[in-house]
Write an enzyme that holds these catalytic residues in place. Structure first.
Site, PDB file in Angstrom:
ATOM      1  N   CYS A 141       0.832  -1.198   0.000  1.00  0.00           N
ATOM      2  CA  CYS A 141       0.000   0.000   0.000  1.00  0.00           C
ATOM      3  C   CYS A 141       0.873   1.258   0.000  1.00  0.00           C
ATOM      4  O   CYS A 141       1.653   1.454  -0.918  1.00  0.00           O
ATOM      5  CB  CYS A 141      -0.993  -0.030   1.155  1.00  0.00           C
ATOM      6  SG  CYS A 141      -2.367   1.146   0.942  1.00  0.00           S
ATOM      7  N   GLU A 149      -2.479  -9.126   2.701  1.00  0.00           N
ATOM      8  CA  GLU A 149      -2.870  -9.678   4.002  1.00  0.00           C
ATOM      9  C   GLU A 149      -4.385  -9.614   4.224  1.00  0.00           C
ATOM     10  O   GLU A 149      -4.897 -10.222   5.160  1.00  0.00           O
ATOM     11  CB  GLU A 149      -2.129  -8.953   5.130  1.00  0.00           C
ATOM     12  CG  GLU A 149      -2.648  -7.592   5.514  1.00  0.00           C
ATOM     13  CD  GLU A 149      -2.225  -6.452   4.595  1.00  0.00           C
ATOM     14  OE1 GLU A 149      -2.443  -5.286   4.968  1.00  0.00           O
ATOM     15  OE2 GLU A 149      -1.687  -6.724   3.498  1.00  0.00           O
ATOM     16  N   HIS A 173      -3.662  -4.867  -0.589  1.00  0.00           N
ATOM     17  CA  HIS A 173      -3.283  -5.491   0.683  1.00  0.00           C
ATOM     18  C   HIS A 173      -3.356  -7.014   0.553  1.00  0.00           C
ATOM     19  O   HIS A 173      -4.447  -7.593   0.673  1.00  0.00           O
ATOM     20  CB  HIS A 173      -4.232  -5.042   1.802  1.00  0.00           C
ATOM     21  CG  HIS A 173      -4.051  -3.630   2.227  1.00  0.00           C
ATOM     22  ND1 HIS A 173      -3.177  -3.254   3.223  1.00  0.00           N
ATOM     23  CD2 HIS A 173      -4.630  -2.491   1.775  1.00  0.00           C
ATOM     24  CE1 HIS A 173      -3.234  -1.942   3.378  1.00  0.00           C
ATOM     25  NE2 HIS A 173      -4.109  -1.451   2.517  1.00  0.00           N
TER      26      HIS A 173
END
Length: 218
Positions: free
Chosen positions: A89, A201, A199
């Site tokens: 990001c 994750e 992202h």
């Protein structure tokens, strides 16, 4: 290695300079088999197999926090030694030359030329799931379908890739694109330096596979 022995987990440091979802990144990396530590300790981050640099918020604030934690030196030192670094990001955005937000211009790490600026789109922020267009020989997206979706939360991005490689002996970076109103850089693979605007994750199974792909290069 003896039969039944396990290969040692790769040591990954999530660099904690105050501007990232470090716990989410820690959980995602641990889930795919990494030995993860959250720290801003310069020596421990230098020695790790992989360094992950997260980032949320404004470009200028992230750069200020990174410099105060000596993160600019850390990234440069690792890359000079060919040691893997991954930005996520705003942690990707600060790898470019500069960022412009609300008329405020700030210098980035300048690993790649380019400007982070507001997306020209009907709706910002760009928040939600989106597909990407990766190069066919991408290592980062290996094993992932073209229709896989990744989670984005951002209003700013790199809209134009400016680095031109004319020397045939130098491998050009692999650039992945996404579209929200207009095309923008969604990921870059450049030797030991990888980065994603989205992202991983928070991107479910696709994000987990992507992180496994990165771990496999460490």
């Amino acid at each position: 290695m003896t039969a039944g022995a396990k290969k040692a987990a790769k040591k990954v440091v999530v660099f904690d300079y105050g501007f990232g979802n470090v716990r989410s990144a820690e959980r995602a990396l641990a889930h795919v088999g990494a030995d993860v530590e959250i720290t801003r300790d310069y020596d421990r981050a230098t020695a790790a197999d992989g360094l992950l640099v997260p980032g949320v918020g404004a470009f200028a604030a992230c750069m200020k926090g990174l410099r105060e934690a000596r993160g600019d030196w850390l990234v440069g030192r690792r890359l000079a030694g060919g040691r893997p670094v991954m930005g996520i990001c705003v942690g990707m955005q600060i790898l470019f030359g500069r960022g412009i937000e609300h008329g405020v211009e700030a210098e980035g790490l300048d690993e790649w030329p380019g400007t982070v600026e507001q997306l020209n789109a009907p709706v910002v922020p760009h928040m939600g799931w989106n597909t990407v267009k990766a190069p066919e020989d991408s290592q980062l997206f290996a094993g992932l379908d073209e229709d896989a979706r990744y989670y984005f939360v951002h209003s700013y991005a790199v809209r134009t890739w400016e680095l031109e490689v004319t020397n045939p002996n130098i491998r050009a970076p692999k650039v992945t694109w996404a579209t929200h109103g207009e095309p923008f850089v969604a990921a870059v693979e450049n030797g030991p330096l990888w980065a994603t605007q989205f992202h991983p994750e928070k991107s479910g199974d696709a994000g987990a596979q992507l992180l496994r792909n990165w771990l496999d290069t460490l």
